[in-house]
Design a protein around this motif. Sequence first.
Motif, PDB file in Angstrom:
ATOM      1  N   PRO A  81       0.776  -1.306  -0.021  1.00  0.00           N
ATOM      2  CA  PRO A  81      -0.172  -0.213  -0.083  1.00  0.00           C
ATOM      3  C   PRO A  81       0.831   1.294   0.017  1.00  0.00           C
ATOM      4  N   ARG A  82       2.008   1.249  -0.251  1.00  0.00           N
ATOM      5  CA  ARG A  82       3.024   2.416  -0.265  1.00  0.00           C
ATOM      6  C   ARG A  82       2.813   3.224   1.131  1.00  0.00           C
ATOM      7  N   ASP A  83       2.557   2.631   2.279  1.00  0.00           N
ATOM      8  CA  ASP A  83       2.560   3.492   3.508  1.00  0.00           C
ATOM      9  C   ASP A  83       3.578   4.253   3.953  1.00  0.00           C
ATOM     10  N   TRP A  84       4.737   3.906   3.274  1.00  0.00           N
ATOM     11  CA  TRP A  84       5.965   4.631   3.521  1.00  0.00           C
ATOM     12  C   TRP A  84       5.711   6.149   2.850  1.00  0.00           C
ATOM     13  N   ASP A  85       4.958   6.351   2.005  1.00  0.00           N
ATOM     14  CA  ASP A  85       4.723   7.581   1.186  1.00  0.00           C
ATOM     15  C   ASP A  85       4.073   8.530   2.244  1.00  0.00           C
ATOM     16  N   GLU A  86       4.604   9.599   2.356  1.00  0.00           N
ATOM     17  CA  GLU A  86       4.051  10.624   3.469  1.00  0.00           C
ATOM     18  C   GLU A  86       2.829  11.262   2.878  1.00  0.00           C
ATOM     19  N   THR A  87       2.272  11.228   1.763  1.00  0.00           N
ATOM     20  CA  THR A  87       1.190  11.867   1.257  1.00  0.00           C
ATOM     21  C   THR A  87       0.079  10.936   1.498  1.00  0.00           C
ATOM     22  N   ARG A  88       0.210   9.510   1.651  1.00  0.00           N
ATOM     23  CA  ARG A  88      -0.588   8.752   1.808  1.00  0.00           C
ATOM     24  C   ARG A  88      -1.562   9.018   3.086  1.00  0.00           C
ATOM     25  N   THR A  89      -2.823   8.962   3.063  1.00  0.00           N
ATOM     26  CA  THR A  89      -3.649   9.430   3.797  1.00  0.00           C
ATOM     27  C   THR A  89      -4.277   7.986   4.796  1.00  0.00           C
ATOM     28  N   VAL A  90      -4.714   8.109   5.885  1.00  0.00           N
ATOM     29  CA  VAL A  90      -5.287   6.831   6.669  1.00  0.00           C
ATOM     30  C   VAL A  90      -6.373   6.118   5.733  1.00  0.00           C
ATOM     31  N   ASP A  91      -7.456   7.251   5.127  1.00  0.00           N
ATOM     32  CA  ASP A  91      -8.423   6.512   4.432  1.00  0.00           C
ATOM     33  C   ASP A  91      -7.882   5.747   3.050  1.00  0.00           C
ATOM     34  N   GLU A  92      -6.776   6.381   2.572  1.00  0.00           N
ATOM     35  CA  GLU A  92      -6.287   5.682   1.085  1.00  0.00           C
ATOM     36  C   GLU A  92      -5.620   4.457   1.766  1.00  0.00           C
ATOM     37  N   LEU A  93      -4.734   4.239   2.547  1.00  0.00           N
ATOM     38  CA  LEU A  93      -4.358   3.436   3.135  1.00  0.00           C
ATOM     39  C   LEU A  93      -5.429   2.124   3.350  1.00  0.00           C
ATOM     40  N   VAL A  94      -6.323   2.555   4.272  1.00  0.00           N
ATOM     41  CA  VAL A  94      -7.460   1.270   4.523  1.00  0.00           C
ATOM     42  C   VAL A  94      -7.634   0.815   3.422  1.00  0.00           C
ATOM     43  N   LYS A  95      -8.382   1.794   2.733  1.00  0.00           N
ATOM     44  CA  LYS A  95      -9.162   1.178   1.139  1.00  0.00           C
ATOM     45  C   LYS A  95      -8.141   0.557   0.332  1.00  0.00           C
ATOM     46  N   PHE A  96      -6.901   0.588   0.152  1.00  0.00           N
ATOM     47  CA  PHE A  96      -5.943  -0.004  -0.661  1.00  0.00           C
ATOM     48  C   PHE A  96      -5.879  -1.228  -0.205  1.00  0.00           C
ATOM     49  N   VAL A  97      -5.643  -1.442   1.462  1.00  0.00           N
ATOM     50  CA  VAL A  97      -5.333  -2.613   2.025  1.00  0.00           C
ATOM     51  C   VAL A  97      -6.362  -3.666   2.006  1.00  0.00           C
TER      52      VAL A  97
END
Length: 81
Positions: free
Chosen positions: A24-40
Motif C-alpha cells: 500500500p506504499r504506506d511509507w509515502d508521507e502523502t498517503r492518508t489513513v483513508d487511502e491506506l485502509v481502502k487500498f489494503v
Amino acid sequence: MDDKQVLDALDELGYRHVGWDVDPRDWDETRTVDELVKFVVAGEGIVLLHAWPTVTADALGLVIAGLRDRGAELVGIDELV
C-alpha cells in the motif's frame, strides 16, 4: 523481493522471507489513513506495512477491522504456507 543477494543474507541471518502481495506504499508521507485502509482492504494476500510514517499506526485498527469484515484470516508468519 527476489534479489538473490538479499535473500541469501536473510537466510544467513536466520530470517524467513515470505514476500508480499499487497504494497500500500504506506511509507509515502502523502498517503492518508483513508487511502491506506481502502487500498489494503481491497487487496488479497500478504500485506506489507512499515512502522513509519505514523499513517500506518493510525490506520491499523481500521485495516484490521476492514479485513475481518471481508472474512480475512489474520495469521502469524509461522502459519504461512
